[in-house]
Write a protein that holds these residues in place. Structure first.
Motif, PDB file in Angstrom:
ATOM      1  N   MET A   1       0.762  -1.224   0.119  1.00  0.00           N
ATOM      2  CA  MET A   1       0.045  -0.115  -0.096  1.00  0.00           C
ATOM      3  C   MET A   1       0.729   1.177   0.099  1.00  0.00           C
ATOM      4  N   GLY A   2       2.036   1.227   0.680  1.00  0.00           N
ATOM      5  CA  GLY A   2       2.935   2.354   0.415  1.00  0.00           C
ATOM      6  C   GLY A   2       2.851   3.530   1.222  1.00  0.00           C
ATOM      7  N   SER A   3       2.638   4.560   0.901  1.00  0.00           N
ATOM      8  CA  SER A   3       2.525   5.887   1.414  1.00  0.00           C
ATOM      9  C   SER A   3       0.964   5.946   2.065  1.00  0.00           C
ATOM     10  N   PRO A   4       1.112   6.850   2.955  1.00  0.00           N
ATOM     11  CA  PRO A   4      -0.179   7.249   3.789  1.00  0.00           C
ATOM     12  C   PRO A   4      -1.239   7.658   2.695  1.00  0.00           C
ATOM     13  N   SER A   5      -0.911   8.213   1.713  1.00  0.00           N
ATOM     14  CA  SER A   5      -1.984   8.689   0.638  1.00  0.00           C
ATOM     15  C   SER A   5      -2.630   7.546  -0.219  1.00  0.00           C
ATOM     16  N   LYS A   6      -1.361   6.705  -0.324  1.00  0.00           N
ATOM     17  CA  LYS A   6      -1.752   5.583  -1.275  1.00  0.00           C
ATOM     18  C   LYS A   6      -2.547   4.691  -0.379  1.00  0.00           C
ATOM     19  N   LEU A   7      -2.416   4.597   0.890  1.00  0.00           N
ATOM     20  CA  LEU A   7      -3.224   3.766   1.923  1.00  0.00           C
ATOM     21  C   LEU A   7      -4.700   4.325   1.448  1.00  0.00           C
ATOM     22  N   LEU A   8      -5.030   5.618   1.789  1.00  0.00           N
ATOM     23  CA  LEU A   8      -6.336   6.210   1.418  1.00  0.00           C
ATOM     24  C   LEU A   8      -6.931   5.849  -0.189  1.00  0.00           C
ATOM     25  N   GLN A   9      -6.073   6.138  -0.965  1.00  0.00           N
ATOM     26  CA  GLN A   9      -6.351   5.816  -2.165  1.00  0.00           C
ATOM     27  C   GLN A   9      -6.677   4.397  -2.635  1.00  0.00           C
ATOM     28  N   GLN A  10      -6.044   3.294  -1.907  1.00  0.00           N
ATOM     29  CA  GLN A  10      -6.472   2.131  -2.066  1.00  0.00           C
ATOM     30  C   GLN A  10      -7.779   1.687  -1.386  1.00  0.00           C
ATOM     31  N   TRP A  11      -8.160   2.374  -0.338  1.00  0.00           N
ATOM     32  CA  TRP A  11      -9.223   2.185   0.464  1.00  0.00           C
ATOM     33  C   TRP A  11     -10.319   2.688  -0.838  1.00  0.00           C
ATOM     34  N   ASP A  90       1.804  12.441   1.028  1.00  0.00           N
ATOM     35  CA  ASP A  90       2.882  11.589   0.366  1.00  0.00           C
ATOM     36  C   ASP A  90       4.228  11.961   1.064  1.00  0.00           C
ATOM     37  N   ASN A  91       4.486  13.147   1.530  1.00  0.00           N
ATOM     38  CA  ASN A  91       5.856  13.564   2.011  1.00  0.00           C
ATOM     39  C   ASN A  91       5.898  13.576   3.722  1.00  0.00           C
ATOM     40  N   ARG A  92       4.869  12.811   3.996  1.00  0.00           N
ATOM     41  CA  ARG A  92       4.613  12.673   5.507  1.00  0.00           C
ATOM     42  C   ARG A  92       4.712  11.194   5.922  1.00  0.00           C
ATOM     43  N   ARG A  93       5.016  11.161   7.286  1.00  0.00           N
ATOM     44  CA  ARG A  93       5.038   9.852   7.937  1.00  0.00           C
ATOM     45  C   ARG A  93       4.448   9.800   9.314  1.00  0.00           C
ATOM     46  N   GLY A  94       4.257   8.950   9.845  1.00  0.00           N
ATOM     47  CA  GLY A  94       3.701   9.008  11.323  1.00  0.00           C
ATOM     48  C   GLY A  94       4.094   7.579  11.998  1.00  0.00           C
ATOM     49  N   ILE A  95       4.302   7.528  13.443  1.00  0.00           N
ATOM     50  CA  ILE A  95       4.889   6.251  13.935  1.00  0.00           C
ATOM     51  C   ILE A  95       4.310   6.553  15.300  1.00  0.00           C
ATOM     52  N   VAL A  96       3.641   5.448  15.954  1.00  0.00           N
ATOM     53  CA  VAL A  96       3.190   5.475  17.258  1.00  0.00           C
ATOM     54  C   VAL A  96       4.265   5.223  18.123  1.00  0.00           C
ATOM     55  N   CYS A 115     -12.156   5.767  15.700  1.00  0.00           N
ATOM     56  CA  CYS A 115     -11.161   6.806  15.899  1.00  0.00           C
ATOM     57  C   CYS A 115     -11.740   8.050  14.960  1.00  0.00           C
ATOM     58  N   VAL A 116     -11.735   9.168  15.689  1.00  0.00           N
ATOM     59  CA  VAL A 116     -12.403  10.414  15.064  1.00  0.00           C
ATOM     60  C   VAL A 116     -11.722  11.602  15.633  1.00  0.00           C
ATOM     61  N   PHE A 117     -10.973  12.334  14.967  1.00  0.00           N
ATOM     62  CA  PHE A 117     -10.301  13.644  15.211  1.00  0.00           C
ATOM     63  C   PHE A 117     -10.415  14.580  14.271  1.00  0.00           C
ATOM     64  N   GLU A 118      -9.840  15.909  14.674  1.00  0.00           N
ATOM     65  CA  GLU A 118      -9.849  17.042  13.836  1.00  0.00           C
ATOM     66  C   GLU A 118      -8.150  16.831  13.186  1.00  0.00           C
ATOM     67  N   GLN A 119      -8.091  17.014  12.053  1.00  0.00           N
ATOM     68  CA  GLN A 119      -6.808  16.824  11.602  1.00  0.00           C
ATOM     69  C   GLN A 119      -5.967  17.983  12.118  1.00  0.00           C
ATOM     70  N   PRO A 120      -4.539  17.827  12.191  1.00  0.00           N
ATOM     71  CA  PRO A 120      -3.801  18.921  12.427  1.00  0.00           C
ATOM     72  C   PRO A 120      -3.300  19.622  10.946  1.00  0.00           C
ATOM     73  N   PRO A 121      -2.671  20.750  11.482  1.00  0.00           N
ATOM     74  CA  PRO A 121      -2.354  21.582  10.117  1.00  0.00           C
ATOM     75  C   PRO A 121      -1.611  20.938   9.213  1.00  0.00           C
ATOM     76  N   ALA A 122      -1.443  21.065   7.810  1.00  0.00           N
ATOM     77  CA  ALA A 122      -0.735  20.477   6.942  1.00  0.00           C
ATOM     78  C   ALA A 122       0.915  20.393   7.298  1.00  0.00           C
ATOM     79  N   ASP A 123       1.344  21.537   7.932  1.00  0.00           N
ATOM     80  CA  ASP A 123       2.562  21.798   8.365  1.00  0.00           C
ATOM     81  C   ASP A 123       3.050  21.127   9.796  1.00  0.00           C
ATOM     82  N   PHE A 124       2.244  20.527  10.334  1.00  0.00           N
ATOM     83  CA  PHE A 124       2.371  20.102  11.682  1.00  0.00           C
ATOM     84  C   PHE A 124       3.626  19.017  11.694  1.00  0.00           C
ATOM     85  N   PHE A 153       7.832  14.847   8.353  1.00  0.00           N
ATOM     86  CA  PHE A 153       8.024  14.923   7.020  1.00  0.00           C
ATOM     87  C   PHE A 153       9.265  14.087   6.612  1.00  0.00           C
ATOM     88  N   LEU A 154       8.881  13.221   5.478  1.00  0.00           N
ATOM     89  CA  LEU A 154       9.977  12.657   5.012  1.00  0.00           C
ATOM     90  C   LEU A 154      11.338  13.151   4.628  1.00  0.00           C
TER      91      LEU A 154
END
Length: 156
Positions: A1-11, A90-96, A115-124, A153-154
């Motif tokens: 599935m690759g990058s975070p945005s690809k995850l959502l695209q696949q969904w 695509d230029n971001r990553r997250g790790i628990v 899980c529901v939340f308000e997204q952080p700003p794009a530059d967070f 950011f990656l």
């Protein structure tokens, strides 16, 4: 599935199709093998929101004939992770980086984590806290997962 945005695209590509949610869930389980051990089933996914179920079966039960605490923790991490990752570009990553759980009731039957939340700003960048409520079939909260996801950011 690759990058975070690809995850959502696949969904978005698979979910509307017959068997698409099942296939997405299977692919998720293969991508994150330990998470796949609970056989999560993704019901809803969008940026900042995920709903995931786990069926009660012997493989996720403890000696008290209820769903094991760590299986619930795993479900909570999956729900928070999908919601967070689906909100990243695509230029971001997250790790628990921190995961805590509050258990409120013995868990039996199919569990649903939301899980529901308000997204952080794009530059967070930095730690971002989210939570998922895990409910039984009656809608009673059996556990609350609190997850800290470190977003960055990656490297270029």
């Amino acid at each position: 599935m690759g990058s975070p945005s690809k995850l959502l695209q696949q969904w978005q590509k698979l979910a509307p199709k017959v068997g698409g949610r099942w296939l997405f869930s299977r692919l998720l389980g293969r991508m994150a093998r330990y998470s796949g051990s609970i056989s999560p089933h993704v019901l809803e996914l969008e940026a900042g929101r995920a709903v995931v179920t786990m069926y009660d079966r012997p493989a996720v039960r403890n000696h008290l004939h209820s769903v094991h605490a760590i299986a619930l923790m795993n479900l909570g991490e999956i729900a928070t992770g999908l919601a967070v990752l689906a909100s990243l570009g695509d230029n971001r990553r997250g790790i628990v980086t921190n995961l805590a759980m509050e258990y409120t009731k013995k868990a039996r039957g199919t569990m649903t984590a939301t899980c529901v939340f308000e997204q952080p700003p794009a530059d967070f960048e930095g730690p971002f806290n989210v939570r998922a409520e895990l409910c039984d079939e009656a809608g009673d909260i059996v556990a609350i997962a609190m997850a800290e996801w470190t977003i960055g950011f990656l490297p270029k």
